[in-house]
Enzyme design. Structure first.
Site, PDB file in Angstrom:
ATOM      1  N   GLY A  30      34.795  18.925 -43.983  1.00  0.00           N
ATOM      2  CA  GLY A  30      34.854  19.108 -45.190  1.00  0.00           C
ATOM      3  C   GLY A  30      35.825  20.329 -45.492  1.00  0.00           C
ATOM      4  O   GLY A  30      36.214  20.610 -46.683  1.00  0.00           O
ATOM      5  N   CYS A 239      28.363  -9.115 -62.544  1.00  0.00           N
ATOM      6  CA  CYS A 239      30.003  -9.386 -62.590  1.00  0.00           C
ATOM      7  C   CYS A 239      30.123 -11.017 -63.243  1.00  0.00           C
ATOM      8  O   CYS A 239      29.260 -11.851 -62.829  1.00  0.00           O
ATOM      9  CB  CYS A 239      30.463  -9.522 -61.170  1.00  0.00           C
ATOM     10  SG  CYS A 239      31.779 -10.114 -60.972  1.00  0.00           S
ATOM     11  N   CYS A 242      31.429 -13.279 -60.025  1.00  0.00           N
ATOM     12  CA  CYS A 242      30.577 -13.793 -58.865  1.00  0.00           C
ATOM     13  C   CYS A 242      29.040 -13.465 -59.106  1.00  0.00           C
ATOM     14  O   CYS A 242      28.098 -13.896 -58.269  1.00  0.00           O
ATOM     15  CB  CYS A 242      30.971 -12.816 -57.677  1.00  0.00           C
ATOM     16  SG  CYS A 242      30.321 -11.042 -57.701  1.00  0.00           S
ATOM     17  N   CYS A 264      33.423  -7.124 -60.750  1.00  0.00           N
ATOM     18  CA  CYS A 264      33.674  -6.475 -59.615  1.00  0.00           C
ATOM     19  C   CYS A 264      34.968  -5.698 -59.501  1.00  0.00           C
ATOM     20  O   CYS A 264      36.091  -6.447 -59.484  1.00  0.00           O
ATOM     21  CB  CYS A 264      33.325  -7.097 -58.205  1.00  0.00           C
ATOM     22  SG  CYS A 264      31.741  -7.916 -58.296  1.00  0.00           S
ATOM     23  N   CYS A 270      34.066  -9.526 -54.207  1.00  0.00           N
ATOM     24  CA  CYS A 270      33.717 -10.357 -55.279  1.00  0.00           C
ATOM     25  C   CYS A 270      34.194 -11.816 -54.748  1.00  0.00           C
ATOM     26  O   CYS A 270      33.293 -12.848 -54.990  1.00  0.00           O
ATOM     27  CB  CYS A 270      34.540 -10.171 -56.590  1.00  0.00           C
ATOM     28  SG  CYS A 270      34.093 -11.082 -58.031  1.00  0.00           S
TER      29      CYS A 270
END
Lengths: 279, 256
Positions: A30, A239, A242, A264, A270
């Site tokens: 970080g 979606c 899909c 998606c 997808c």
């Protein structure tokens, strides 16, 4: 492979400098490590930081995937993929599962990543406190002293103005319980995928000349209030292509009469989902 | 009673120029000390040096913590200095726009110091902010308004709320009422006197206004050209000034 450039475009000394910075970044999860960012053959803001990190990582046997907002087929993704297949001659793929290195702009793939994969993020603004504190000397001191109360001022302000934490992307996280870190502008939907992820995650900001890292299996906590816990986006829709109800959905306007569809954002996920459904 | 803050032989120079020179004073618990003098006499330099915002050229400063132990402010690390100024001290600036965070709401301004101390409950933060707005006579309905939409007097009261919300033991104030019109000044001074009494806090206040010193402070220090020329009980100094400069200062106050 072009003979005019060194393997993966950057010269070996530059790659060594980048790898040193990356090792330091992995050692201090970080923490933003300064590095000598180079001019790249694309403008700042198009992924110069991510490209340099990828160039320092690539070996001849690597398989590279590049996504832009989850999609493999948008300008940014196509061009960066083409760039590396030209200057490094590496194999490229659109399949998350086949890639060893994935460079991403603003998404984490829906398919869970593995220990042998590296995710490289393109970061526009590595400093999560920047909008609140413009002085670099001051933000560095705040990181050194872990003095992060200011970040909650922004979250407080969100709740006061909107009734909930309205920050929906670039949602600040605390890495390994120590450093406040920008996850790059990924939607907060992806934040839980950062926590204790098996893959190594590297972040490069070319214009701001900073690198940082979230090593595998590192604790990543999204900031919140006790009475307003962290939440990710949810959709009522599935979606339209899909039928997935679990992935991050993009809203696409399809005509000028307000018709819209949800699909998606991860095109590879997808596509695979559709193939499975057809089989 | 032992002092809260002890300043000895303190000097702050700007290159060859003198900011303040050889200052000694104590602040006792629950006491409000006023520093008066004309502009350029080193009042603000002294205040900023004592509050840790400027490094002293020479001299010693000690602060007595809650547990009774003395803290040498000269050798304090940056981390400890920040902790001290966040938890035990407060600073009220002359211009509220320097002390406030103008791009966030009034409530966030009041709650900021609490969040810096680790408070992470939104509902409680908001309740505390409401209470403090009421205490400084700002309508709690304006909690989500930007401080830039407040009048100068309201901004200054907001800054006072923001500073006192963590109940500091020692507050530094740099001409908190300068630049406000007389009626607003009076309200703020009244408010300060009440809060100082209620919270039992100690304060060091810089002012060029002798009336402010008369109203609020038990003790007063008079400064001229970076040095303290006279110090003592406020009434004594104002009624029976000894030093020629203090005499000039007192006699130059308009009386009607």
């Amino acid at each position: 492979m072009s003979h005019e450039y060194n393997f993966a475009f950057l010269d070996e000394n530059t790659k060594r400098m980048l790898r040193r910075a990356l090792l330091k970044a992995v050692a201090i999860p970080g923490y933003q490590v300064p590095f000598g960012s180079r001019e790249m053959p694309l403008p700042y803001g198009w992924g110069t930081g991510g490209i340099q990190v990828t160039a320092a990582l690539l070996g001849p046997d690597d398989v590279l995937k590049v996504i832009d907002q989850g999609a493999d087929d948008t300008t940014n993704a196509v061009n960066i993929r083409k760039f590396f297949s030209r200057v490094a001659g590496v194999a490229t793929t659109e399949r998350t599962g086949e890639a060893t290195v994935i460079q991403t702009r603003h998404r984490i793939p829906e398919t869970p990543l593995r220990e042998d994969q590296i995710l490289v993020f393109q970061v526009p603004e590595p400093e999560p406190l920047r909008t609140l504190e413009p002085r670099e000397s001051e933000t560095r001191t705040m990181h050194a002293l872990a003095d992060y109360g200011l970040m909650h001022v922004k979250l407080y302000e969100d709740i006061a103005q909107y009734g909930h934490i309205a920050t929906s992307y670039d949602y600040p996280v605390l890495v390994n319980g120590r450093f406040l870190t920008s996850p790059s502008p990924i939607p907060k939907f992806d934040n839980p995928k950062l926590d204790r992820a098996p893959a190594l995650m590297l972040f490069g900001a070319g214009r701001e000349k900073r690198l940082y890292a979230i090593p595998p299996y590192t604790r990543v906590e999204s900031l919140a209030f006790d009475d307003h816990p962290f939440e990710v986006q949810r959709w009522k829709e599935h979606c339209a292509l899909c039928g997935s109800g679990e992935s991050y959905l993009d809203e696409v306007v399809t005509d000028d009469r307000g018709t819209r569809m949800f699909v998606c954002s991860d095109t590879d996920y997808c596509g695979q989902h559709r193939t499975e459904a057809a089989a | 009673m032992s002092a809260l803050l002890e300043v000895r032989n303190l000097s702050r120079h700007y290159g060859d120029r003198i900011g303040c020179e050889q200052i000694d004073f104590d602040v006792h618990p629950g006491e409000l000390l006023c520093i008066v003098g004309e502009s350029g006499s080193g009042k603000s330099t002294l205040l900023n040096t004592v509050a840790g915002q400027l490094a002293p050229t020479i001299g010693s400063m000690r602060y007595r913590q809650r547990d009774g132990s003395w803290l040498d402010l000269h050798t304090l690390s940056e981390a400890d200095r920040r902790r001290l100024s966040r938890e035990e001290w407060g600073f009220v600036t002359q211009n509220p726009r320097d002390g406030l965070r103008l791009n966030v709401s009034a409530g966030a301004n009041v709650a900021e110091r609490l969040m810096a101390l680790g408070s992470r409950h939104y509902g409680q933060l908001r309740d505390t902010a409401m209470q403090w707005l009421e205490r400084v006579e700002i309508d709690p309905a304006r909690i989500d308004d930007a401080p830039s939409s407040f009048s100068g007097g309201m901004q200054q009261r907001l800054q006072i709320a923001r500073t006192l919300v963590t109940q500091p033991r020692l507050v530094f104030m740099d001409e908190p009422t300068a630049g406000l019109d007389v009626s607003v000044q009076a309200r703020i001074l009244d408010l300060l006197r009440r809060l100082v009494g209620e919270l039992g806090l100690s304060a060091v206040m810089v002012t060029h206004d002798l009336a402010v010193a008369r109203l609020l402070a038990a003790r007063t220090m008079v400064m001229q050209r970076g040095r303290v020329v006279e110090t003592g009980l406020t009434d004594q100094i104002l009624d029976d000034p000894q030093h020629p400069y203090t005499q000039l200062l007192v006699s130059s106050v308009l009386t009607t």
